[in-house]
Design a protein around this motif. Structure first.
Motif, PDB file in Angstrom:
ATOM      1  N   ASP A 276       0.557  -1.061   0.345  1.00 55.86           N
ATOM      2  CA  ASP A 276       0.184  -0.135  -0.091  1.00 55.86           C
ATOM      3  C   ASP A 276       0.594   1.562   0.088  1.00 55.86           C
ATOM      4  O   ASP A 276       0.499   2.095  -1.069  1.00 55.86           O
ATOM      5  CB  ASP A 276      -0.758  -0.173   1.456  1.00 55.86           C
ATOM      6  N   LEU A 277       1.740   1.406   0.815  1.00 59.33           N
ATOM      7  CA  LEU A 277       2.202   2.937   1.323  1.00 59.33           C
ATOM      8  C   LEU A 277       3.755   2.516  -0.515  1.00 59.33           C
ATOM      9  O   LEU A 277       4.232   3.634  -0.499  1.00 59.33           O
ATOM     10  CB  LEU A 277       4.035   2.382   2.328  1.00 59.33           C
ATOM     11  N   LEU A 278       3.936   1.243  -1.010  1.00 60.78           N
ATOM     12  CA  LEU A 278       5.014   1.180  -1.915  1.00 60.78           C
ATOM     13  C   LEU A 278       4.371   2.326  -2.992  1.00 60.78           C
ATOM     14  O   LEU A 278       4.923   2.913  -4.294  1.00 60.78           O
ATOM     15  CB  LEU A 278       5.412   0.332  -2.759  1.00 60.78           C
ATOM     16  N   LYS A 279       2.897   1.770  -3.756  1.00 60.51           N
ATOM     17  CA  LYS A 279       1.895   2.468  -4.260  1.00 60.51           C
ATOM     18  C   LYS A 279       2.015   4.710  -3.855  1.00 60.51           C
ATOM     19  O   LYS A 279       1.824   4.837  -5.267  1.00 60.51           O
ATOM     20  CB  LYS A 279       0.619   2.100  -4.388  1.00 60.51           C
ATOM     21  N   ARG A 280       1.735   4.990  -3.188  1.00 57.27           N
ATOM     22  CA  ARG A 280       2.113   6.038  -2.554  1.00 57.27           C
ATOM     23  C   ARG A 280       4.102   6.860  -2.581  1.00 57.27           C
ATOM     24  O   ARG A 280       3.852   8.039  -1.970  1.00 57.27           O
ATOM     25  CB  ARG A 280       1.620   6.135  -0.598  1.00 57.27           C
ATOM     26  N   GLY A 281       4.806   5.625  -3.135  1.00 63.45           N
ATOM     27  CA  GLY A 281       5.769   5.987  -2.985  1.00 63.45           C
ATOM     28  C   GLY A 281       6.818   6.322  -1.571  1.00 63.45           C
ATOM     29  O   GLY A 281       8.767   7.031  -1.845  1.00 63.45           O
ATOM     30  N   ASP A 294      -1.001   5.992  10.081  1.00 70.14           N
ATOM     31  CA  ASP A 294      -2.621   5.764  10.004  1.00 70.14           C
ATOM     32  C   ASP A 294      -2.509   6.132   8.328  1.00 70.14           C
ATOM     33  O   ASP A 294      -3.319   7.465   7.809  1.00 70.14           O
ATOM     34  CB  ASP A 294      -1.657   7.945   9.992  1.00 70.14           C
ATOM     35  N   ASN A 295      -2.240   5.129   7.733  1.00 72.73           N
ATOM     36  CA  ASN A 295      -2.485   5.102   6.268  1.00 72.73           C
ATOM     37  C   ASN A 295      -1.550   5.146   5.916  1.00 72.73           C
ATOM     38  O   ASN A 295      -1.296   5.213   4.023  1.00 72.73           O
ATOM     39  CB  ASN A 295      -4.183   5.130   5.778  1.00 72.73           C
ATOM     40  N   ASN A 296      -0.482   6.707   6.054  1.00 70.32           N
ATOM     41  CA  ASN A 296       0.592   7.530   5.091  1.00 70.32           C
ATOM     42  C   ASN A 296       1.656   6.662   5.265  1.00 70.32           C
ATOM     43  O   ASN A 296       3.213   7.596   5.530  1.00 70.32           O
ATOM     44  CB  ASN A 296      -0.121   8.584   5.289  1.00 70.32           C
ATOM     45  N   GLY A 297       1.691   6.138   6.974  1.00 67.47           N
ATOM     46  CA  GLY A 297       2.509   5.668   6.416  1.00 67.47           C
ATOM     47  C   GLY A 297       3.955   5.811   8.354  1.00 67.47           C
ATOM     48  O   GLY A 297       4.929   5.893   8.795  1.00 67.47           O
ATOM     49  N   ASN A 298       2.827   6.994   9.011  1.00 61.25           N
ATOM     50  CA  ASN A 298       3.227   8.329   9.648  1.00 61.25           C
ATOM     51  C   ASN A 298       2.633   7.339  11.369  1.00 61.25           C
ATOM     52  O   ASN A 298       1.609   6.215  10.632  1.00 61.25           O
ATOM     53  CB  ASN A 298       2.864   9.324   9.593  1.00 61.25           C
TER      54      ASN A 298
END
Length: 383
Positions: A276-281, A294-298
């Protein structure tokens, strides 16, 4: 005797005097008592004679004690206290002082606070929010003790208050039985994503606290050694934000064993999170990556995130009995004890700094076991 002096004001003649009260033993300076505004010379003479009489009886103290307000002593107390506790603990104490204590004592001179004043405050705290009364008493007592040590007062009246008796209502239902837990986790695994399932599986099978859960990184999980390292916790700041800090107590720093199914749930979520996080870079394959992010890695923005996840589960499953997030820790403790684990091992696993915390659950469990034994006996005799 001091000389009475006549002087003029807009309202007419007035009389005053300057009375010598002695030498201040602490400073070595002479102390004078100044009185003015008498409308007649006789009134001034009577007041002066009264001072002479009081001095003869030893009722006039030449020492000059500084008069301070309760809020001033409180500021001094907090300036030291903040160096000894976590920011979240400090915030809780400051909030309690501001909302519940300052309205009663903040502007009062500490040497004028009486036992009656303290008892009235205690009674009103008890009537408003009984659970907070002991904490209020403890905080006022600490501040008054500092005032006593500093010499502002000779006795601490808060030490002599009578505490209204609380009817302790222990929440004996804030945990799941073995069957209830299996049903809950079965629903979550079926309905929710891998993150939510791994979250509640880990809470129920490790007994860690919510703050400890949200501070976990993948570097804390040893998949080969089958252990989980707990050495940090997500903590609230005074302003409401969160940060990763030290755990609740020294005993909270621990390493606990994990079962295979819990490790499997974590591993499946680890792979899903990485995709999931790889898709966001973002590269999530690092030991520093927050597990329940938090769905953004934080890290999540507030500790109540887990509460929100749990509420959604119950909304989808109204037939499930509701417990709080902390109830999964209580569930783990209860089931460990029911399975025959020793009190010492449970205390160590859950990071209880005080064995009495573990014993409270143990007492509850042993009552249940005793009742079950009695039921078995009755069924046998009547069967």
């Amino acid at each position: 005797m001091a000389k009475i002096i006549e002087y003029e004001t807009r309202s007419g003649k007035r009389y005053k005097f300057l009375y010598y009260a002695g030498v201040d033993e602490k400073t070595g300076k002479k102390k004078y008592i100044r009185k003015n505004g008498f409308t007649t010379k006789k009134a001034a003479q009577i007041a002066l004679a009264r001072l002479e009489y009081q001095k003869a009886l030893g009722k006039i103290d030449a020492s000059t004690k500084k008069k301070v307000r309760f809020c001033e002593v409180a500021r001094e107390w907090f300036s030291t206290y903040k160096l000894t506790v976590r920011e979240s603990t400090l915030g809780t104490k400051e909030s309690r002082y501001r909302k519940q204590i300052a309205p009663y004592f903040g502007d009062c001179y500490v040497d004028k606070i009486t036992l009656q004043d303290c008892q009235k405050a205690v009674n009103e705290w008890f009537q408003a929010i009984p659970a907070t009364m002991p904490g209020c008493i403890e905080l006022v007592n600490s501040i008054m003790e500092l005032a006593r040590k500093e010499g502002y007062i000779t006795d601490n009246p808060m030490k002599d208050v009578t505490r209204p008796r609380r009817t302790r209502t222990r929440d004996d239902n804030n945990f799941y039985t073995k069957q209830e837990l299996n049903t809950f986790l079965g629903r979550v695994k079926q309905q929710e994503n891998k993150k939510i399932y791994a979250c509640f599986r880990l809470l129920a099978y490790s007994g860690i606290r919510k703050g400890e859960l949200l501070a976990l990184t993948w570097g804390d999980v040893d998949f080969k050694g089958k252990t989980l390292n707990i050495d940090k916790a997500l903590t609230n700041r005074i302003n409401g934000s969160v940060y990763v800090g030290r755990p609740k107590t020294t005993a909270s720093i621990r390493k606990i064993a994990l079962d295979d199914l819990t490790l499997k749930a974590l591993l499946e979520w680890k792979y899903q999170q990485a995709r999931d996080l790889l898709k966001r870079g973002y590269n999530a394959n690092t030991p520093q990556q927050i597990i329940f992010d938090d769905n953004n890695g934080n890290i999540v923005k507030y500790k109540g995130s887990v509460n929100r996840w749990l509420r959604k589960i119950y909304q989808k499953n109204p037939d499930l009995r509701c417990i709080r997030v902390h109830g999964f820790r209580h569930t783990h403790c209860t089931l460990l004890l029911e399975s025959g684990a020793s009190i010492a091992s449970v205390q160590e696993r859950l990071g209880h700094s005080d064995v009495n915390t573990t014993l409270e659950v143990y007492t509850h469990v042993t009552k249940k076991v005793r009742q079950a034994a009695l039921n078995d006996f009755i069924n046998y005799m009547e069967g």
